[in-house]
Design a protein around this motif. Structure first.
Motif, short mmCIF file in Angstrom:
data_model
loop_
_atom_site.label_atom_id
_atom_site.label_comp_id
_atom_site.label_asym_id
_atom_site.label_seq_id
_atom_site.Cartn_x
_atom_site.Cartn_y
_atom_site.Cartn_z
N PHE A 42 -8.28 24.87 -63.02
CA PHE A 42 -8.84 23.73 -62.29
C PHE A 42 -9.08 22.58 -63.28
N GLU A 43 -8.90 21.37 -62.80
CA GLU A 43 -9.15 20.21 -63.65
C GLU A 43 -10.04 19.20 -62.94
N VAL A 44 -10.90 18.56 -63.73
CA VAL A 44 -11.73 17.46 -63.27
C VAL A 44 -11.08 16.15 -63.71
N ARG A 121 -11.21 20.99 -68.04
CA ARG A 121 -10.26 21.99 -67.55
C ARG A 121 -10.94 23.35 -67.56
N CYS A 129 -13.72 30.62 -61.05
CA CYS A 129 -13.62 29.17 -61.26
C CYS A 129 -13.99 28.37 -60.03
N GLU A 133 -17.19 24.52 -58.80
CA GLU A 133 -16.75 23.17 -58.44
C GLU A 133 -17.91 22.19 -58.23
N LEU A 137 -19.11 19.05 -60.70
CA LEU A 137 -18.90 17.69 -60.22
C LEU A 137 -20.22 16.94 -60.07
N TYR A 329 -12.33 17.99 -58.47
CA TYR A 329 -12.09 19.26 -59.16
C TYR A 329 -10.96 19.94 -58.40
#
Length: 448
Positions: A42-44, A121, A129, A133, A137, A329
């Motif tokens: 997952f990426e922000v 990441r 994961c 989220e 965030l 996210y």
């Protein structure tokens, strides 16, 4: 005592319910489908900066690390989920043993970012994961918004110090986070004692108008404050008549008076008049502090005024008109099967309305021009080009579930000053404009 980001407990027993219900229902469905253990990335990131902003500021990373460590489903939390029938017993048993065991990489706190920058990441199983989220965030969106506003204000203030004093304008816990983010963005001190206690930020404060109004005469209030706090204190001079108050302040404290504070009126005009009066009275070293609903534009307008420090509250803790950073996210890669050896495949949302994303596990680097000034944010998948190898931005924050990158808050503050200094000069202009660096994408294999 320096307590800055050294893993102190958060203000609640657990951060596990700082989440949205759909994260738990996704977990339940994934467990039932046999996909929960698939390795995932997952990426922000943010698709755009707030309108007119030239750069963003990463803040809240240290708080994210605390939140991940304290993400635990204790008995009371599990009982709540059971009573509400939010998840089933199988999921509750899984949650009871939850500990994040994956890896987290991210831009170090204080670094600047741009649209598409992989700010954080998170890698591990889908199950572990996806639960993070909302808490990630909520921290990054809030703190980065405050830090960006603080950065613009500190750039406008130049060498003049800024005092964060917005605690009474926001939620009591958000106020502590805002103080921390403001310090990262360049503020020097805070009025919030909780922020000073928790993060080691220098604290300041003297008196409000109520203290003057308490006394029969303004002179009596000044005398009481000087008797208690010494001649180096800051006297508030705009309760009644400013000129008379300045005269009285110098008579009471002498020419060694530390400072006077102005909290109303035409600050530019009043500051000039007060400076002239102080000088005529021999108090040439007495500083002038101004407050009163300041933002970066008001601070910039006072650049030519004889002001020595600024106090900022409402506009700071509300992000100066942009209280969130609009970070998201998103799942960008996942394995086709369970198991640590299963290769990753890139995934991405495909939709209209500007909400598309770019698949694949990403790296980021900042390319410099011949003068050492940043000229582009380069984001890619696959191998990192040799010329960018020593310009990579992401650092390891969590490895195998263990935090590996805690640092004093001053390190993030110093990093931000250096990062902003490395941007083109137009980065600190307050006029509206596009991001000061373009984001360039290099596509390769997503990596495994």
């Amino acid at each position: 005592m320096n307590t800055a980001d050294l893993g102190l407990p958060v203000d609640v027993p657990s951060t596990a319910l700082f989440t949205d219900q759909y994260e738990l229902t996704m977990l339940r469905a994934a467990l039932a489908a046999g996909t929960a253990e698939r390795r995932s990335v997952f990426e922000v990131f943010t698709r755009r900066l707030p309108n007119g902003r030239r750069y963003g500021v990463v803040a809240g990373t240290g708080r994210v690390l605390d939140a991940v460590e304290n993400f635990r489903f204790d008995t009371a939390v599990l009982d709540f989920l059971r009573e509400r029938e939010i998840v089933d017993e199988e999921t509750l048993r899984w949650l009871a043993g939850y500990r994040f065991s994956g890896d987290i990489w991210g831009y170090p706190e204080g670094e600047v970012y741009f649209p598409g920058s992989p700010i954080m990441r998170v890698e591990g199983t889908f199950a572990e994961c996806v639960l993070l989220e909302t808490v990630i965030l909520s921290i990054l969106n809030h703190d980065s918004a405050i830090a960006a506003a603080a950065s613009r204000m500190s750039a406008a203030a130049g060498d003049r110090p800024l005092i964060e004093m917005g605690a009474r304008r926001t939620h009591e816990l958000a106020a502590v986070a805002a103080s921390r983010a403001a310090y990262v963005g360049g503020f020097a001190t805070t009025s919030d004692l909780a922020a000073g206690f928790r993060y080691g930020i220098p604290t300041v404060g003297t008196s409000a108008h109520a203290f003057t109004l308490l006394h029969d005469r303004e002179r009596d209030a000044f005398q009481a404050q000087v008797n208690t706090l010494g001649r180096g204190t800051t006297l508030l001079v705009d309760t009644y008549d400013v000129a008379e108050a300045v005269r009285t302040a110098v008579e009471v404290a002498g020419t060694g008076l530390g400072a006077v504070r102005i909290d109303s009126g035409d600050l530019l005009l009043v500051a000039h008049r007060v400076r002239q009066q102080l000088d005529e009275l021999g108090a040439r070293d007495t500083k002038i502090v101004v407050t009163s609903d300041l933002d970066e534009y008001a601070i910039a307008s006072l650049a030519a005024a004889p002001v020595d420090a600024y106090g900022v509250g409402t506009q700071l803790v509300t992000g100066s008109g942009h209280p969130t950073s609009s970070m998201v996210y998103k799942l960008v890669a996942r394995a086709e099967a369970a198991g640590p050896k299963a290769p990753l495949v890139p995934v991405a949302k495909r939709s209209t309305g500007g909400k598309t994303s770019v698949g694949g596990r990403k790296w980021a680097a900042r390319r410099l021009d011949a003068y050492g000034v940043a000229e582009a944010e380069v984001v890619g998948t696959g191998p990192v080009p040799g010329e960018l190898a020593d310009r990579q931005l992401l650092v390891e924050l969590v490895k195998g579930g263990e935090v590996v990158a805690r640092e004093p808050l001053d390190a993030a503050r110093e990093r931000h000053a250096a990062a902003r200094e490395g941007l083109p000069m137009s980065a600190t202009q307050l006029s509206r404009g596009e991001p000061v660096l373009p984001t360039e994408y290099l596509h390769g294999a997503s990596g495994s």
